[in-house]
Design an enzyme around this catalytic site. Structure first.
Site, PDB file in Angstrom:
ATOM      1  N   ASP A 217       0.893  -1.188   0.079  1.00  0.00           N
ATOM      2  CA  ASP A 217      -0.063   0.064   0.056  1.00  0.00           C
ATOM      3  C   ASP A 217       0.887   1.196  -0.115  1.00  0.00           C
ATOM      4  OD1 ASP A 217       0.773  -0.147   2.666  1.00  0.00           O
ATOM      5  OD2 ASP A 217      -1.003  -0.064   3.707  1.00  0.00           O
TER       6      ASP A 217
ATOM      7  N   ASP B   5       9.284   2.992  21.230  1.00  0.00           N
ATOM      8  CA  ASP B   5       9.233   4.420  21.503  1.00  0.00           C
ATOM      9  C   ASP B   5       7.888   4.612  22.297  1.00  0.00           C
ATOM     10  OD1 ASP B   5       9.823   7.167  21.053  1.00  0.00           O
ATOM     11  OD2 ASP B   5      10.422   6.624  19.064  1.00  0.00           O
TER      12      ASP B   5
ATOM     13  N   GLU C  59      15.295  10.429  25.409  1.00  0.00           N
ATOM     14  CA  GLU C  59      15.427  11.753  24.547  1.00  0.00           C
ATOM     15  C   GLU C  59      15.560  12.904  25.564  1.00  0.00           C
ATOM     16  OE1 GLU C  59      13.995  13.906  20.587  1.00  0.00           O
ATOM     17  OE2 GLU C  59      12.614  13.291  22.283  1.00  0.00           O
TER      18      GLU C  59
HETATM   19  C1  BGC Z   1      10.436  13.180  18.530  1.00  0.00           C
HETATM   20  C2  BGC Z   1      10.046  13.968  17.461  1.00  0.00           C
HETATM   21  C3  BGC Z   1       8.286  14.203  17.670  1.00  0.00           C
HETATM   22  C4  BGC Z   1       8.322  15.015  19.116  1.00  0.00           C
HETATM   23  C5  BGC Z   1       7.105  15.003  19.504  1.00  0.00           C
HETATM   24  C6  BGC Z   1      10.449  13.951  19.620  1.00  0.00           C
HETATM   25  O1  BGC Z   1      11.326  14.479  20.375  1.00  0.00           O
HETATM   26  O2  BGC Z   1      11.555  12.474  18.321  1.00  0.00           O
HETATM   27  O3  BGC Z   1       9.877  13.457  16.093  1.00  0.00           O
HETATM   28  O4  BGC Z   1       7.847  15.134  16.879  1.00  0.00           O
HETATM   29  O5  BGC Z   1       9.005  14.351  20.193  1.00  0.00           O
HETATM   30  O6  BGC Z   1       6.421  13.751  19.971  1.00  0.00           O
END
Ligand code: BGC
Length: 559
Positions: free
Chosen positions: A32, A113, A277
């Site tokens: 797709d 994630d 992060e």
């Molecule tokens: C992710 C981004 C995302 C943002 C909001 C971040 O730091 O890596 O891709 O847009 O968080 O979730």
């Protein structure tokens, strides 16, 4: 300098190589035009087929999947509308279970994630919360009355541009969002919301996932009194967000308490990892507090030292030096060159005056990432030398979270680095077989030359260089856990450093240019070095320490 792990057992997340998959553009199995979980399953053998001597596998140890939960995809999955389900775009929960099982069979760990700073505005929690001021979930998000003039409650901004506050008609109040207005921030002060999230975390751990990458894990906390952020004197960053001191909407002390609580959950399970992060005004020092006072927060804290460095040995080394100095005792560093939010390194670094040799840069960058002390994280396609697709027509842009913001200068759209993985030279680079469908983003036009199939066959390809480096890490303790020590203190054209344990020493020599004379500041034994990996010297040969390097030479030698 850095800590040897000494008696600590080697943990998989310290010694392994993590590979980030952007599921939308990795492999499309159902034709797709959009990537899916069945596609990833088909390519697991490429990532690691379980055979340490495989001729066709990259040999990585873990995959981190950018979000795969149900989502309206305003921010391409970073806006979750159901944490318990897999997005229809990617498949089903059953597909995920198969992916997990097949990965584990091959010794590949699976990291999800975890997007819990915010949900999608279509999440049932937000739908309920926004329906009135007195529903059971009314306090699950950050709601505030308008200022006396009817305007926004304070000066907090969105990282994606403009104010961070959006007005809601039903409640006659504003809600706060660090990112897009479709991504309302969760109010972590609310214990019911917190319990619901923690329950969800356990659900995935019980399923057998090996850990999480906490998205935006430094912006969870918000001041209860919604105090104004001070403005940075004289600051003129193009993204206005950076012109404030984020004292009250980011990285508050409670942020760390919360990560500790998440870590406690992780620690109830065996052998799981918590990565985050840190997203802290690019300040490496601050990011180290994310390891926790007693190493009780993140196992690995993502910081942006390589992405923010120019292609210049001295700068790169300075970042490594700093990280070596400030990583807390017992904590473990991690590095990456690329991810889904920034231009790919070969696109970032190609501009500089010495960049006449992209393969040389790719090899040098690979060598640094895979031989520095810390866990390397690869971004899909990096191993074949993918570059950004800078020719995406505006109507095909998918990064709506940023493009749709109303005001101010914003971070550039991120689509260039998210284009389909280049598997071979067939239609759509082998990403999608659907002839009449367009891939989710346009394939980079260099795919006939830059693709997995072709590079596996070419002994000197960047892919084979990555494969050799990954293998060298696996086979050499010094590269996995050894200390890092530089042999050149103010490097100009060359990097030279050692990784060493009591039993083993590995020397890494990297020439960034055509400059041949190698001047090392410290005494190091000259004879009997075995070539582990090199782009100019014969593998396994025993050589003397070279007095000069070839142009763009990368050599990894073992004593
Ligand atoms: C992710 C981004 C995302 C943002 C909001 C971040 O730091 O890596 O891709 O847009 O968080 O979730």
């Amino acid at each position: 300098m850095g800590q040897d792990l000494k008696s600590n057992a080697e943990q998989w997340w310290q010694t392994g190589v993590i590979y980030q998959i952007y599921p939308l553009t990795f492999v499309d199995a159902n034709g797709d035009g959009v990537g899916d979980l069945q596609g990833i399953i088909k390519k697991l053998d490429y990532l690691n087929d379980g055979n340490p001597n495989s001729e066709t596998s990259l040999g990585i140890d873990a995959i981190w999947l950018s979000p795969i939960n149900q989502s309206p995809m305003i921010d391409n999955g970073y806006d979750v509308s159901d944490y318990y389900d897999i997005s229809d775009t990617f498949g089903t929960l059953e597909d995920f279970e198969i992916l997990l099982e097949e990965s584990h069979k091959r010794g590949i760990k699976v990291i999800l994630d975890l997007v819990i700073n915010h949900t999608s505005n279509q999440h049932s929690w937000f739908v309920e919360s926004s329906s009135s001021q007195d529903n059971p979930k009314s306090d699950w998000y950050h709601w505030q009355d308008p200022a006396p003039d009817g305007g926004v409650p304070n000066n907090w901004l969105s990282y994606f541009g403009g104010t961070g506050w959006t007005f809601n008609e039903a409640r006659k109040q504003y809600y706060f969002h660090t990112f897009n207005k479709n991504q309302p921030d969760i109010n972590w002060h609310n214990t019911e919301a917190k319990t619901a999230i923690f329950q969800m975390i356990r659900f995935w751990l019980d399923k057998g996932v090996d850990g999480f990458r906490l998205d935006a894990s430094s912006v969870y906390s918000k001041d209860k009194y919604y105090r104004y952020n001070p403005v940075k004197f004289g600051a003129t960053d193009k993204n206005n967000y950076h012109n404030q001191h984020h004292l009250y909407d980011k990285n508050l002390p409670e942020n760390h308490q919360l990560i500790q609580e998440i870590r406690n959950i992780i620690d109830e399970y065996e052998d799981r990892v918590l990565i985050g992060e840190t997203f802290i005004d690019n300040r490496l020092y601050d990011s180290t507090i994310f390891y926790g006072i007693n190493n009780d927060e993140l196992h690995l804290a993502f910081t942006f030292e390589f992405p923010l460095s120019p292609w210049y040995p001295g700068y790169l080394q300075r970042e490594i030096d700093k990280k070596e100095l400030i990583t807390p005792k017992g904590a473990w560093p991690t590095y990456f060159l690329d991810n889904h939010d920034i231009p790919r390194h070969l696109s970032r670094w190609i501009e500089c005056s010495l960049c006449t040799n992209p393969l040389g840069i790719a090899q040098a960058a690979a060598a640094i990432l895979l031989t520095v002390r810390g866990t390397p994280v690869l971004y899909y396609g990096q191993e074949i030398g993918m570059v950004d697709n800078e020719d995406i027509p505006p109507e095909k842009i998918q990064d709506k979270a940023i493009v749709k913001s109303e005001t101010g200068e914003l971070p550039p759209p991120r689509d260039g680095a998210r284009t389909p993985m280049q598997w071979n030279d067939s239609i759509n680079a082998g990403f999608s077989f659907g002839k009449d469908v367009e891939p989710w983003l346009p394939v980079h036009q260099n795919y006939p030359e830059v693709n997995v199939e072709r590079e596996l066959k070419e002994p000197d390809s960047i892919l084979n260089f990555y494969r050799q480096l990954i293998k060298a890490r696996k086979n050499n303790e010094a590269l996995r856990i050894g200390n890092w020590r530089t042999l050149i203190h103010y490097p100009y054209e060359h990097l030279a450093y050692v990784r060493e344990t009591k039993a083993e020493r590995v020397l890494i020599l990297i020439n960034f240019s055509y400059e041949k004379d190698l001047t090392i500041d410290e005494h190091i034994s000259k004879d009997n070095w075995q070539v582990l990996v090199s782009n100019v010297r014969e593998t396994d040969k025993i050589i003397n320490l070279p007095a000069s390097l070839e142009a763009f030479e990368v050599s990894v030698l073992r004593k």
